[in-house]
Design a protein around this motif. Sequence first.
Motif, PDB file in Angstrom:
ATOM      1  N   LEU A  20      -6.759  22.556   2.373  1.00  0.00           N
ATOM      2  CA  LEU A  20      -5.859  21.909   3.335  1.00  0.00           C
ATOM      3  C   LEU A  20      -4.558  21.645   2.597  1.00  0.00           C
ATOM      4  CD1 LEU A  20      -5.869  20.572   6.226  1.00  0.00           C
ATOM      5  CD2 LEU A  20      -6.020  18.424   4.984  1.00  0.00           C
ATOM      6  N   GLU A  37     -18.182  12.181   3.890  1.00  0.00           N
ATOM      7  CA  GLU A  37     -18.583  13.239   2.953  1.00  0.00           C
ATOM      8  C   GLU A  37     -19.233  12.601   1.728  1.00  0.00           C
ATOM      9  OE1 GLU A  37     -15.520  15.781   1.226  1.00  0.00           O
ATOM     10  OE2 GLU A  37     -16.955  17.429   1.131  1.00  0.00           O
ATOM     11  N   ARG A  41       0.856  -1.203   0.000  1.00  0.00           N
ATOM     12  CA  ARG A  41       0.000   0.000   0.000  1.00  0.00           C
ATOM     13  C   ARG A  41       0.884   1.242   0.000  1.00  0.00           C
ATOM     14  NH1 ARG A  41      -3.267  -0.069  -2.585  1.00  0.00           N
ATOM     15  NH2 ARG A  41      -4.471   1.665  -1.791  1.00  0.00           N
ATOM     16  N   PRO A  42       0.770   2.075  -1.068  1.00  0.00           N
ATOM     17  CA  PRO A  42       1.452   3.369  -1.018  1.00  0.00           C
ATOM     18  C   PRO A  42       0.782   4.242   0.050  1.00  0.00           C
ATOM     19  CG  PRO A  42       0.405   2.982  -3.186  1.00  0.00           C
ATOM     20  CD  PRO A  42      -0.035   1.883  -2.284  1.00  0.00           C
ATOM     21  N   THR A 100      -0.341  14.820   0.546  1.00  0.00           N
ATOM     22  CA  THR A 100       0.598  14.769  -0.570  1.00  0.00           C
ATOM     23  C   THR A 100      -0.160  14.918  -1.887  1.00  0.00           C
ATOM     24  OG1 THR A 100       0.364  12.365  -0.801  1.00  0.00           O
ATOM     25  CG2 THR A 100       2.091  13.164   0.704  1.00  0.00           C
ATOM     26  N   ALA A 132      -5.257  10.802  -5.823  1.00  0.00           N
ATOM     27  CA  ALA A 132      -5.796   9.422  -5.840  1.00  0.00           C
ATOM     28  C   ALA A 132      -7.204   9.343  -5.268  1.00  0.00           C
ATOM     29  CB  ALA A 132      -4.866   8.488  -5.069  1.00  0.00           C
ATOM     30  N   ALA A 178      -5.256   3.119   2.968  1.00  0.00           N
ATOM     31  CA  ALA A 178      -3.796   2.924   3.015  1.00  0.00           C
ATOM     32  C   ALA A 178      -3.389   1.853   4.032  1.00  0.00           C
ATOM     33  CB  ALA A 178      -3.113   4.254   3.351  1.00  0.00           C
ATOM     34  N   ALA A 186       5.690  12.484  -6.357  1.00  0.00           N
ATOM     35  CA  ALA A 186       4.396  12.107  -5.775  1.00  0.00           C
ATOM     36  C   ALA A 186       4.227  12.484  -4.305  1.00  0.00           C
ATOM     37  CB  ALA A 186       4.203  10.603  -5.937  1.00  0.00           C
ATOM     38  N   GLY A 243       0.546   8.188   1.673  1.00  0.00           N
ATOM     39  CA  GLY A 243       0.874   9.603   1.564  1.00  0.00           C
ATOM     40  C   GLY A 243       1.015  10.174   2.962  1.00  0.00           C
ATOM     41  N   ALA A 244       0.229  11.225   3.246  1.00  0.00           N
ATOM     42  CA  ALA A 244       0.304  11.857   4.571  1.00  0.00           C
ATOM     43  C   ALA A 244      -0.640  11.194   5.579  1.00  0.00           C
ATOM     44  CB  ALA A 244      -0.025  13.345   4.441  1.00  0.00           C
ATOM     45  N   GLY A 245      -1.336  10.134   5.159  1.00  0.00           N
ATOM     46  CA  GLY A 245      -2.226   9.414   6.086  1.00  0.00           C
ATOM     47  C   GLY A 245      -3.434  10.236   6.516  1.00  0.00           C
ATOM     48  N   HIS A 246      -3.898  11.136   5.640  1.00  0.00           N
ATOM     49  CA  HIS A 246      -5.028  12.004   5.997  1.00  0.00           C
ATOM     50  C   HIS A 246      -6.379  11.403   5.617  1.00  0.00           C
ATOM     51  CE1 HIS A 246      -2.345  14.986   7.362  1.00  0.00           C
ATOM     52  NE2 HIS A 246      -3.186  16.000   7.289  1.00  0.00           N
ATOM     53  N   THR A 292      -9.513  14.514  -3.948  1.00  0.00           N
ATOM     54  CA  THR A 292      -9.613  15.630  -2.988  1.00  0.00           C
ATOM     55  C   THR A 292      -9.996  16.936  -3.699  1.00  0.00           C
ATOM     56  OG1 THR A 292      -8.101  14.590  -1.455  1.00  0.00           O
ATOM     57  CG2 THR A 292      -8.257  16.990  -1.333  1.00  0.00           C
ATOM     58  N   HIS A 293     -10.951  17.652  -3.120  1.00  0.00           N
ATOM     59  CA  HIS A 293     -11.552  18.810  -3.794  1.00  0.00           C
ATOM     60  C   HIS A 293     -11.659  19.987  -2.841  1.00  0.00           C
ATOM     61  CE1 HIS A 293     -15.317  18.530  -1.498  1.00  0.00           C
ATOM     62  NE2 HIS A 293     -14.885  17.283  -1.333  1.00  0.00           N
ATOM     63  N   GLY A 323      -4.815   4.416  -5.534  1.00  0.00           N
ATOM     64  CA  GLY A 323      -3.619   3.610  -5.260  1.00  0.00           C
ATOM     65  C   GLY A 323      -3.826   2.159  -5.638  1.00  0.00           C
ATOM     66  N   ALA A 383      -3.779  13.159  -2.530  1.00  0.00           N
ATOM     67  CA  ALA A 383      -4.930  14.030  -2.809  1.00  0.00           C
ATOM     68  C   ALA A 383      -5.522  13.709  -4.177  1.00  0.00           C
ATOM     69  CB  ALA A 383      -4.505  15.500  -2.732  1.00  0.00           C
TER      70      ALA A 383
HETATM   71  C1  LIG Z   1      -8.055  17.674   8.437  1.00  0.00           C
HETATM   72  C2  LIG Z   1      -8.408  17.107   7.093  1.00  0.00           C
HETATM   73  C3  LIG Z   1      -8.986  17.941   6.148  1.00  0.00           C
HETATM   74  C4  LIG Z   1      -9.345  17.423   4.891  1.00  0.00           C
HETATM   75  N1  LIG Z   1      -9.893  18.270   3.992  1.00  0.00           N
HETATM   76  C5  LIG Z   1     -10.266  17.800   2.776  1.00  0.00           C
HETATM   77  C6  LIG Z   1     -10.849  18.667   1.809  1.00  0.00           C
HETATM   78  O1  LIG Z   1     -10.980  19.869   2.016  1.00  0.00           O
HETATM   79  N2  LIG Z   1     -11.264  18.124   0.627  1.00  0.00           N
HETATM   80  C7  LIG Z   1     -11.132  16.799   0.353  1.00  0.00           C
HETATM   81  O2  LIG Z   1     -11.549  16.346  -0.719  1.00  0.00           O
HETATM   82  N3  LIG Z   1     -10.525  15.950   1.226  1.00  0.00           N
HETATM   83  C8  LIG Z   1     -10.099  16.422   2.423  1.00  0.00           C
HETATM   84  N4  LIG Z   1      -9.508  15.564   3.335  1.00  0.00           N
HETATM   85  C9  LIG Z   1      -9.260  14.167   2.939  1.00  0.00           C
HETATM   86  C10 LIG Z   1      -7.826  13.931   2.468  1.00  0.00           C
HETATM   87  O3  LIG Z   1      -7.199  15.117   2.109  1.00  0.00           O
HETATM   88  C11 LIG Z   1      -7.728  12.947   1.314  1.00  0.00           C
HETATM   89  O4  LIG Z   1      -8.326  11.756   1.669  1.00  0.00           O
HETATM   90  C12 LIG Z   1      -6.277  12.695   0.768  1.00  0.00           C
HETATM   91  O5  LIG Z   1      -6.182  11.450   0.185  1.00  0.00           O
HETATM   92  C13 LIG Z   1      -5.209  12.676   1.752  1.00  0.00           C
HETATM   93  O6  LIG Z   1      -3.929  12.624   1.080  1.00  0.00           O
HETATM   94  P1  LIG Z   1      -2.748  11.839   1.784  1.00  0.00           P
HETATM   95  O7  LIG Z   1      -1.471  12.285   1.189  1.00  0.00           O
HETATM   96  O8  LIG Z   1      -2.885  11.943   3.241  1.00  0.00           O
HETATM   97  O9  LIG Z   1      -3.047  10.343   1.285  1.00  0.00           O
HETATM   98  P2  LIG Z   1      -3.278   8.987   2.164  1.00  0.00           P
HETATM   99  O10 LIG Z   1      -4.448   9.191   3.013  1.00  0.00           O
HETATM  100  O11 LIG Z   1      -2.007   8.595   2.815  1.00  0.00           O
HETATM  101  O12 LIG Z   1      -3.590   7.986   0.994  1.00  0.00           O
HETATM  102  C14 LIG Z   1      -4.786   8.096   0.261  1.00  0.00           C
HETATM  103  C15 LIG Z   1      -4.794   7.127  -0.904  1.00  0.00           C
HETATM  104  O13 LIG Z   1      -3.825   7.539  -1.850  1.00  0.00           O
HETATM  105  C16 LIG Z   1      -2.975   6.458  -2.153  1.00  0.00           C
HETATM  106  N5  LIG Z   1      -1.643   6.981  -2.434  1.00  0.00           N
HETATM  107  C17 LIG Z   1      -0.886   7.804  -1.683  1.00  0.00           C
HETATM  108  N6  LIG Z   1       0.291   8.025  -2.292  1.00  0.00           N
HETATM  109  C18 LIG Z   1       0.254   7.329  -3.450  1.00  0.00           C
HETATM  110  C19 LIG Z   1       1.182   7.129  -4.518  1.00  0.00           C
HETATM  111  N7  LIG Z   1       2.387   7.710  -4.529  1.00  0.00           N
HETATM  112  N8  LIG Z   1       0.817   6.319  -5.543  1.00  0.00           N
HETATM  113  C20 LIG Z   1      -0.392   5.727  -5.564  1.00  0.00           C
HETATM  114  N9  LIG Z   1      -1.297   5.869  -4.586  1.00  0.00           N
HETATM  115  C21 LIG Z   1      -0.967   6.664  -3.544  1.00  0.00           C
HETATM  116  C22 LIG Z   1      -2.999   5.575  -0.910  1.00  0.00           C
HETATM  117  O14 LIG Z   1      -2.639   4.238  -1.209  1.00  0.00           O
HETATM  118  C23 LIG Z   1      -4.455   5.680  -0.517  1.00  0.00           C
HETATM  119  O15 LIG Z   1      -5.207   4.795  -1.298  1.00  0.00           O
HETATM  120  C24 LIG Z   1      -9.118  16.052   4.589  1.00  0.00           C
HETATM  121  C25 LIG Z   1      -8.525  15.226   5.546  1.00  0.00           C
HETATM  122  C26 LIG Z   1      -8.162  15.750   6.777  1.00  0.00           C
HETATM  123  C27 LIG Z   1      -7.523  14.853   7.782  1.00  0.00           C
END
Ligand SMILES: Cc1cc2nc3c(=O)[nH]c(=O)nc-3n(C[C@H](O)[C@H](O)[C@H](O)COP(=O)(O)OP(=O)(O)OC[C@H]3O[C@@H](n4cnc5c(N)ncnc54)[C@H](O)[C@@H]3O)c2cc1C
Length: 421
Positions: A103, A293, A40-41, A107, A113, A52, A79, A43-46, A116-117, A158, A111
């Motif tokens: 936000l 959401e 599982r790739p 990453t 994958a 993930a 990425a 990112g920031a775990g958000h 994120t909007h 992912g 975002a």
């Molecule tokens: C406080 C907060 C506010 C938020 N606000 C918003 C918002 O305004 N709008 C919105 O739409 N969402 C929002 N979110 C949701 C969040 O931003 C998304 O779910 C986004 O995926 C998080 O990115 P991440 O880097 O943390 O990815 P992760 O959560 O770590 O991973 C998400 C997915 O992406 C995949 N992935 C990550 N890196 C790669 C890679 N290199 N290659 C292939 N796949 C990959 C992972 O396997 C997983 O399936 C929010 C979340 C939080 C905690």
Amino acid sequence: MWTNWSGGQRCGPAATVRPLDEAGVRAAVRRAAGNRQRVRPVGAGHSFSPLAVTTDVALDLSALTGVVSVTGRRARVRAGTTLAELNAALAERGLAVAGLVDLDTPTVAGAVATGTHGSTPRTGSLSAQVTGMRMIDGTGAAVEVPDAELDAARTGLGALGVVTEVELEVMPALVLRASQARMPLDEALAADYLDAHRWAEFSVFPYAQDALARWADEADEEPDPPSAVRTFVERRVVRAAAVGGGVALGRSVPRLVPTINRVATALTGTGSVTDLAHRVLVARPVVRWEEGEWALPREALADGVRELLAAISDRELDVGFPLEVRVGPAETGWLHPAYGRATGWVAVHAATGTDPEPLLSLAADVLGAHAGRPHWGKRHPWTNREVAEAYPKLADFRTIRDHRDPARVFTNSHLDSVLDG
Ligand SMILES: Cc1cc2nc3c(=O)[nH]c(=O)nc-3n(C[C@H](O)[C@H](O)[C@H](O)COP(=O)(O)OP(=O)(O)OC[C@H]3O[C@@H](n4cnc5c(N)ncnc54)[C@H](O)[C@@H]3O)c2cc1C
């Protein structure tokens, strides 16, 4: 032990690998595939959903950061670059990304994958700005994603490969005048408000009468001094902190929640500020929560919001966070929740430490009944049964997945459940 941002998802991967470059990603994928392990790739775990989560190999992309190239209106970045790093690097060059997300800690790949909007009626999500991607597929090969596969890969969850680079369409840096004010709910729900600005959203507390509206439009005036911008942005923080205090109080004395919500609404300030888009729109959460959401057809948004508020009140749920309401245009990503239709987004939040299920499942029932599709990165109860009905291009996505990851290296039980049934 790995945990996501909210603490609601935890796992103990057999191995966590942090490649330093693309060759390291290839080696990690090949090694795992050879050992019949899944990858599982991360990112920031958000993400609030278990996208993930893994007990096999977690691939931490945090070393793959930075701009690879900027040519005209195209920027190619690694990425694991965070949105904050992306915004800063583009601003240095007088550029910005069009999908205005408020936000900046996720990453780019995470975002993209998950689709994120922000809240832009005429501009698509970050994944809509993607013009190219490079990834390591399930055989360990490096692939420039062909144009014919881009609408599968741009909201790829992912599940198709490990993205190493993303190419985005960029535009000249954008100065926005951002404002916030209290507004009657009917006014906030009207197209005259939500569709009339470059960026517009509102929050509404259950049990309160008014909404808290925030909107922004292009401005040709000089940016305000950094201190004024900080104060404006912090006012959001102060509001969040006030909500956090309310949440803590509401947790111990749930019957006070309606009163606290009305007071929090009344205390929210009004004002305006002008600066670069990513500076005025950024949100800095000071408390943690679980979130669901739903992406509704745009025309169903007003009814969906009113019904959800009424259902929360009927059941006397102690909900100390506001609903967040946003809009966006139709998307082309095959698995994007806004695929093929203009969308109204409704988010619900439950404070960490409280049981989120009553609110999350009520939102799923009420908003799902309005043809809502869940945000992939947030909590939802969907399995392949609902996904297959809601996404007309799922079969095409699966065909590409069979080709790019025939042995299903990139999966976990959650993805098995939503994509394969
Ligand atoms: C406080 C907060 C506010 C938020 N606000 C918003 C918002 O305004 N709008 C919105 O739409 N969402 C929002 N979110 C949701 C969040 O931003 C998304 O779910 C986004 O995926 C998080 O990115 P991440 O880097 O943390 O990815 P992760 O959560 O770590 O991973 C998400 C997915 O992406 C995949 N992935 C990550 N890196 C790669 C890679 N290199 N290659 C292939 N796949 C990959 C992972 O396997 C997983 O399936 C929010 C979340 C939080 C905690």
